[in-house]
Design a protein around this motif. Structure first.
Motif, PDB file in Angstrom:
ATOM      1  N   UNK A   1      -5.095 -40.144 -39.240  1.00  0.00           N
ATOM      2  CA  UNK A   1      -4.715 -41.207 -40.171  1.00  0.00           C
ATOM      3  C   UNK A   1      -5.773 -41.395 -41.267  1.00  0.00           C
ATOM      4  N   UNK A   2      -6.874 -40.645 -41.163  1.00  0.00           N
ATOM      5  CA  UNK A   2      -8.012 -40.795 -42.082  1.00  0.00           C
ATOM      6  C   UNK A   2      -8.510 -42.239 -42.097  1.00  0.00           C
ATOM      7  N   UNK A   3      -8.721 -42.749 -40.892  1.00  0.00           N
ATOM      8  CA  UNK A   3      -9.197 -44.114 -40.694  1.00  0.00           C
ATOM      9  C   UNK A   3     -10.570 -44.057 -40.023  1.00  0.00           C
ATOM     10  N   UNK A   4     -11.602 -44.661 -40.621  1.00  0.00           N
ATOM     11  CA  UNK A   4     -12.947 -44.597 -40.030  1.00  0.00           C
ATOM     12  C   UNK A   4     -13.030 -45.362 -38.715  1.00  0.00           C
ATOM     13  N   UNK A   5     -13.833 -44.840 -37.789  1.00  0.00           N
ATOM     14  CA  UNK A   5     -13.957 -45.472 -36.473  1.00  0.00           C
ATOM     15  C   UNK A   5     -15.391 -45.483 -35.940  1.00  0.00           C
ATOM     16  N   UNK A   6     -16.310 -44.738 -36.545  1.00  0.00           N
ATOM     17  CA  UNK A   6     -17.662 -44.593 -35.994  1.00  0.00           C
ATOM     18  C   UNK A   6     -18.393 -45.931 -35.906  1.00  0.00           C
ATOM     19  N   UNK A   7     -19.198 -46.063 -34.868  1.00  0.00           N
ATOM     20  CA  UNK A   7     -20.030 -47.250 -34.711  1.00  0.00           C
ATOM     21  C   UNK A   7     -21.107 -47.266 -35.790  1.00  0.00           C
ATOM     22  N   UNK A   8     -21.189 -48.383 -36.533  1.00  0.00           N
ATOM     23  CA  UNK A   8     -22.203 -48.569 -37.565  1.00  0.00           C
ATOM     24  C   UNK A   8     -22.951 -49.858 -37.295  1.00  0.00           C
ATOM     25  N   UNK A   9     -24.275 -49.777 -37.372  1.00  0.00           N
ATOM     26  CA  UNK A   9     -25.112 -50.963 -37.195  1.00  0.00           C
ATOM     27  C   UNK A   9     -25.996 -51.156 -38.417  1.00  0.00           C
ATOM     28  N   UNK A  10     -26.221 -52.402 -38.765  1.00  0.00           N
ATOM     29  CA  UNK A  10     -27.176 -52.747 -39.805  1.00  0.00           C
ATOM     30  C   UNK A  10     -28.135 -53.764 -39.189  1.00  0.00           C
ATOM     31  N   UNK A  11     -29.178 -53.202 -38.541  1.00  0.00           N
ATOM     32  CA  UNK A  11     -30.053 -54.051 -37.752  1.00  0.00           C
ATOM     33  C   UNK A  11     -29.243 -54.707 -36.645  1.00  0.00           C
ATOM     34  N   UNK A  12     -29.557 -55.941 -36.354  1.00  0.00           N
ATOM     35  CA  UNK A  12     -28.794 -56.696 -35.353  1.00  0.00           C
ATOM     36  C   UNK A  12     -27.811 -57.647 -36.017  1.00  0.00           C
ATOM     37  N   UNK A  13     -27.835 -57.704 -37.347  1.00  0.00           N
ATOM     38  CA  UNK A  13     -27.000 -58.655 -38.085  1.00  0.00           C
ATOM     39  C   UNK A  13     -25.547 -58.220 -38.171  1.00  0.00           C
ATOM     40  N   UNK A  14     -25.318 -56.927 -38.453  1.00  0.00           N
ATOM     41  CA  UNK A  14     -23.965 -56.441 -38.706  1.00  0.00           C
ATOM     42  C   UNK A  14     -23.642 -55.251 -37.820  1.00  0.00           C
ATOM     43  N   UNK A  15     -22.407 -55.221 -37.356  1.00  0.00           N
ATOM     44  CA  UNK A  15     -21.954 -54.148 -36.483  1.00  0.00           C
ATOM     45  C   UNK A  15     -20.476 -53.917 -36.746  1.00  0.00           C
ATOM     46  N   UNK A  16     -20.083 -52.650 -36.936  1.00  0.00           N
ATOM     47  CA  UNK A  16     -18.675 -52.303 -37.113  1.00  0.00           C
ATOM     48  C   UNK A  16     -18.346 -51.164 -36.160  1.00  0.00           C
ATOM     49  N   UNK A  17     -17.219 -51.233 -35.494  1.00  0.00           N
ATOM     50  CA  UNK A  17     -16.753 -50.132 -34.655  1.00  0.00           C
ATOM     51  C   UNK A  17     -15.264 -50.296 -34.396  1.00  0.00           C
ATOM     52  N   UNK A  18     -14.565 -49.175 -34.298  1.00  0.00           N
ATOM     53  CA  UNK A  18     -13.154 -49.214 -33.909  1.00  0.00           C
ATOM     54  C   UNK A  18     -13.063 -48.748 -32.467  1.00  0.00           C
ATOM     55  N   UNK A  19     -12.384 -49.521 -31.646  1.00  0.00           N
ATOM     56  CA  UNK A  19     -12.266 -49.203 -30.229  1.00  0.00           C
ATOM     57  C   UNK A  19     -10.819 -49.380 -29.787  1.00  0.00           C
ATOM     58  N   UNK A  20     -10.355 -48.605 -28.820  1.00  0.00           N
ATOM     59  CA  UNK A  20      -8.964 -48.774 -28.366  1.00  0.00           C
ATOM     60  C   UNK A  20      -8.755 -50.114 -27.674  1.00  0.00           C
ATOM     61  N   UNK A  21      -7.548 -50.592 -27.741  1.00  0.00           N
ATOM     62  CA  UNK A  21      -7.098 -51.634 -26.832  1.00  0.00           C
ATOM     63  C   UNK A  21      -6.668 -50.931 -25.547  1.00  0.00           C
TER      64      UNK A  21
END
Length: 428
Positions: A258-278
């Motif tokens: 689907x060309x949808x980003x999913x990798x875990x990204x951290x910006x210090x301890x302030x910000x965190x993005x990740x795609x995970x299954x339900x």
């Protein structure tokens, strides 16, 4: 440490600043905070001055002010704020304070105006903050240019609006670029708020965030949420099972297609993005796991997008699924009082009663929010006891809480002008 001695307001705050610094520099980084951080009015004043007036805060969504003249308001402690869409789509933020005698300009939560007009004496401002009219009684030497609205730092990316009340806002560009990238598939210019709620919890804001940063309590407290949510979201989590890792592998292949980003990204301890299954065969945070909205978001062609989890400290966490998103904003109201606002987003062309039912959309998180409110309030009641002393976090289940309290301590010490001992930085 004697915090009960008699002293004036300035002395009280200065002593609280030193007391807070001493406690933070000497605390165990894997234990909860000392009691005053959760219930003392002077420490709460420090939180507002040194965290909420100096850090980037999640304020709202760009879809809430879609056209020129649309505005929203909020209050950061004693600071009323107005955010308005101006000419050419530019978003401005100002202190919601008239430069005449200080009255609030905009008194409603949301609205649309041609100009910003003070209801007290009708001083009138352009949407970019310039004073346009102050009547004919201010004298011939009165200079309109000297009395524009006081601006607030504002940035937006991926449909999110962030504000910062300090004069020198810290850098946030790296996070915003990544946020824009991760939310590109959702076409955030074409979403709307389907429904929203605000609840007031009788608990310190840090307890609200701590509760969110772990799912150690989920199995015993959140039956509705666990119909869809997996308690962890990282294959490196010590609790991750082989079954979960296999599910992640399968879903990541689908997301790549689907060309949808999913990798875990951290910006210090302030910000965190990740795609995970339900949970397997579950596509949305609804009671039956089926889509809550028939019209998918953005360019997505499948509802099975898991949950894109986005953390922004100090005041927001979020879940983006294929059919809808749920965004959360935390605003402190007092030492033991916190407002949690939840907004459910859907495609702007989705029709209520046809594509989605607000009650069905809200069911899981209405229940979860109320359960979390009760947990935080009971936590507060226990912390207020003379028997309370900091207790140990589980480094297996509560590492997210450890990260949060250490981020808080690190930022507080920095703003108070103290060094952060290396010993007191959380692991990982």
């Amino acid at each position: 440490m004697d915090m009960t001695a008699s002293y004036g307001p300035d002395d009280a705050l200065n002593q609280a600043r030193q007391a807070a610094a001493d406690l933070l520099q000497n605390r165990n980084p894997t234990y909860s905070l000392p009691q005053p951080f959760y219930n003392d009015a002077r420490f709460f004043a420090l939180d507002m001055q040194e965290v909420f007036e100096k850090e980037w805060l999640f304020a709202g969504m760009t879809c809430e002010i879609p056209a020129k003249g649309n505005f929203m308001t909020l209050e950061i402690g004693d600071n009323p704020v107005v955010i308005v869409r101006g000419a050419e789509g530019v978003i401005h933020a100002f202190h919601n304070v008239c430069r005449h005698r200080g009255s609030r300009l905009c008194t409603k939560e949301k609205g649309k105006v041609a100009k910003l007009v003070c209801p007290y004496h009708q001083w009138t401002y352009e949407l970019d903050g310039r004073l346009l009219f102050a009547g004919s009684d201010m004298g011939t030497n009165f200079d309109l240019n000297e009395f524009g609205l006081k601006p607030i730092n504002v940035r937006n990316a991926g449909g999110f609006i962030f504000i910062n009340l300090s004069e020198e806002a810290p850098a946030i560009d790296d996070f915003l670029v990544t946020l824009e990238h991760y939310l590109e598939p959702y076409d955030m210019d074409n979403v709307k708020v389907a429904t929203q709620t605000s609840i007031v919890e009788q608990a310190n804001w840090k307890l609200v965030i701590e509760n969110n940063r772990e799912c150690y309590h989920c199995n015993g407290a959140h039956p509705e949420l666990l119909n869809s949510l997996i308690e962890f979201d990282d294959t490196e989590d010590p609790r991750a099972t082989d079954k979960y890792k296999d599910l992640v592998t399968r879903k990541q292949a689908d997301w790549n297609n689907e060309q949808v980003p999913w990798q875990l990204k951290r910006f210090g301890k302030r910000n965190r993005l990740t795609r995970t299954p339900l949970l397997d065969n579950v596509v949305s945070m609804t009671m039956d796991g089926k889509p809550g909205c028939n019209k998918l978001m953005g360019r997505l062609t499948s509802p099975d997008m898991g949950s894109l989890r986005i953390l922004h400290l100090p005041n927001s966490w979020n879940h983006f699924m294929g059919d809808h998103a749920v965004v959360f904003r935390v605003l402190p109201l007092g030492p033991q009082l916190t407002m949690v606002t939840t907004k459910w987003l859907v495609h702007k062309d989705a029709v209520e009663g046809v594509d989605y039912d607000p009650e069905r959309l809200r069911h899981v998180w209405d229940a979860t929010n109320d359960q979390d409110r009760q947990l935080a309030e009971e936590n507060q009641r226990g912390i207020n006891s003379r028997a309370y002393q900091p207790g140990p976090y589980s480094e297996t289940y509560e590492f997210g809480v450890i990260d949060f309290v250490n981020w808080y301590g690190e930022r507080m010490l920095t703003h108070l002008g103290h060094d952060t001992p290396a010993l007191h930085l959380a692991k990982g």
